[in-house]
Design an enzyme around this catalytic site. Structure first.
Site, PDB file in Angstrom:
ATOM      1  N   HIS A   8       0.815  -1.215   0.000  1.00 36.47           N
ATOM      2  CA  HIS A   8       0.000   0.000   0.000  1.00 36.47           C
ATOM      3  C   HIS A   8       0.850   1.268   0.000  1.00 36.47           C
ATOM      4  CE1 HIS A   8       0.994   0.846   4.227  1.00 36.47           C
ATOM      5  NE2 HIS A   8       0.866  -0.462   4.423  1.00 36.47           N
ATOM      6  N   GLY A   9       0.234   2.377  -0.380  1.00 36.35           N
ATOM      7  CA  GLY A   9       0.886   3.673  -0.325  1.00 36.35           C
ATOM      8  C   GLY A   9       1.103   4.139   1.104  1.00 36.35           C
ATOM      9  N   ARG A  10       1.821   5.237   1.236  1.00 41.74           N
ATOM     10  CA  ARG A  10       2.215   5.733   2.555  1.00 41.74           C
ATOM     11  C   ARG A  10       1.018   6.239   3.353  1.00 41.74           C
ATOM     12  NH1 ARG A  10       6.060  10.909   3.733  1.00 41.74           N
ATOM     13  NH2 ARG A  10       3.992  11.899   3.852  1.00 41.74           N
ATOM     14  N   THR A  12       0.053   8.376   7.253  1.00 41.00           N
ATOM     15  CA  THR A  12       0.673   9.289   8.220  1.00 41.00           C
ATOM     16  C   THR A  12       1.440   8.506   9.274  1.00 41.00           C
ATOM     17  OG1 THR A  12      -1.404   9.333   9.473  1.00 41.00           O
ATOM     18  CG2 THR A  12      -1.033  11.111   7.894  1.00 41.00           C
ATOM     19  N   TRP A  13       0.967   7.319   9.609  1.00 35.30           N
ATOM     20  CA  TRP A  13       1.676   6.513  10.609  1.00 35.30           C
ATOM     21  C   TRP A  13       3.015   6.024  10.065  1.00 35.30           C
ATOM     22  CZ3 TRP A  13      -1.534   2.978  14.296  1.00 35.30           C
ATOM     23  CH2 TRP A  13      -2.503   3.744  14.954  1.00 35.30           C
ATOM     24  N   ASN A  14       3.068   5.674   8.779  1.00 31.50           N
ATOM     25  CA  ASN A  14       4.361   5.354   8.167  1.00 31.50           C
ATOM     26  C   ASN A  14       5.311   6.529   8.303  1.00 31.50           C
ATOM     27  OD1 ASN A  14       2.784   3.606   5.441  1.00 31.50           O
ATOM     28  ND2 ASN A  14       3.831   2.671   7.155  1.00 31.50           N
ATOM     29  N   ARG A  57      -6.059   1.240   3.911  1.00 36.17           N
ATOM     30  CA  ARG A  57      -4.894   1.695   3.152  1.00 36.17           C
ATOM     31  C   ARG A  57      -4.607   0.800   1.955  1.00 36.17           C
ATOM     32  NH1 ARG A  57      -3.324  -0.202   8.201  1.00 36.17           N
ATOM     33  NH2 ARG A  57      -1.607  -1.708   8.379  1.00 36.17           N
ATOM     34  N   GLU A  77      -1.870  -7.069   7.691  1.00 30.65           N
ATOM     35  CA  GLU A  77      -0.554  -7.014   8.308  1.00 30.65           C
ATOM     36  C   GLU A  77      -0.543  -7.899   9.557  1.00 30.65           C
ATOM     37  OE1 GLU A  77       2.512  -6.998   8.315  1.00 30.65           O
ATOM     38  OE2 GLU A  77       3.014  -4.898   7.916  1.00 30.65           O
ATOM     39  N   HIS A 150       0.612  -5.691   2.834  1.00 27.64           N
ATOM     40  CA  HIS A 150       1.444  -4.949   3.776  1.00 27.64           C
ATOM     41  C   HIS A 150       2.869  -5.488   3.762  1.00 27.64           C
ATOM     42  CE1 HIS A 150      -2.408  -3.510   5.535  1.00 27.64           C
ATOM     43  NE2 HIS A 150      -2.808  -4.724   5.198  1.00 27.64           N
TER      44      HIS A 150
END
Length: 235
Positions: A8-10, A12-14, A57, A77, A150
């Site tokens: 998945h794309g980024r 905010t937690w990443n 996500r 995940e 994930h």
């Protein structure tokens, strides 16, 4: 037969380094730009089937393909239990023994959650089902299965599909946001033919500063420990 694992794309937690696990933060602006940049390339590969983790996500990443897809919780995940939502520093401070064990390569259920063996078991079960469906359909001579998933799940599934013992799975570098790995069936079994693949992009999309060239920069899309992938320390 080919299996493409697309992370998945980024989120905010990443970006701030929080462990996600089964938590469900959405894509951020960079994550959406990554999907817009990469999805057309994967769509051009003509997937025969697309299956996504049921977390938002991943579903939003899969939706960027503009193709039918189904969601399946078996692609989630690894469940991190009490670690979910913590930064790496917070997890190390609260659960130092678990943190040390994980960073030296032990496959432990952090925070009372799952092991990577558990993840490989459930994701592998799904792959076996989809593989059998595609084999019986025989719609194309070399079908492409796309799983949108994930970082930790991808690593565990790669190890499982290749038949490698779990203690070696950490040798696969974690997928960066919106990058993919490709496995192809050959004589003797599956081979890993691409890993952490992504296009080299230039140009601009959207508002100023959100260029395609930025969307996959290491500082914005690289693997982070928020997706449960450690830099292993010597035992």
């Amino acid at each position: 037969m080919r299996l493409l694992l697309w992370r998945h794309g980024r989120t905010t937690w990443n970006d701030i380094g929080r462990f996600q696990g089964h938590a469900d933060p959405p894509l951020d602006d960079t994550g959406r730009a990554q999907v817009a940049a990469v999805a057309p390339l994967i769509r051009a590969m003509n997937p025969d089937v697309v299956v996504s983790s049921d977390l938002q996500r991943c579903r939003d990443t899969a939706a960027g393909l503009g193709l039918p897809f189904r969601a399946d919780a078996r692609l989630r995940e690894v469940d991190l239990g009490r670690w979910s939502g913590l930064t790496g520093a917070e997890a190390a401070a609260r659960y130092p023994e678990e943190d040390r064990a994980w960073r030296t390569g032990e496959d432990i259920p952090r925070g009372g959650g799952e092991t990577y063996r558990d993840v490989a078991r459930r994701a592998g079960e799904l792959f076996d089902e989809v593989r059998a469906e595609q084999a019986s359909a025989a719609s194309t001579p070399d079908p492409l299965i796309v799983f949108v998933l994930h970082g930790g799940t991808a690593r565990a599934l790669i190890g499982r599909v290749l038949g490698m013992p779990p203690q070696l799975w950490w040798h696969f570098g974690p997928l960066a946001n919106c990058r993919w790995s490709l496995l192809r069936l050959a004589e003797g079994g599956f081979r890993l033919t691409e890993h952490n693949a992504a296009p080299l992009l230039t140009g601009k999309v959207g508002r100023a500063g959100s260029g395609l060239s930025q969307a996959l920069l290491p500082s914005q899309g690289a693997p982070t420990e928020s997706d449960t992938e450690p830099v292993h320390l010597p035992k």
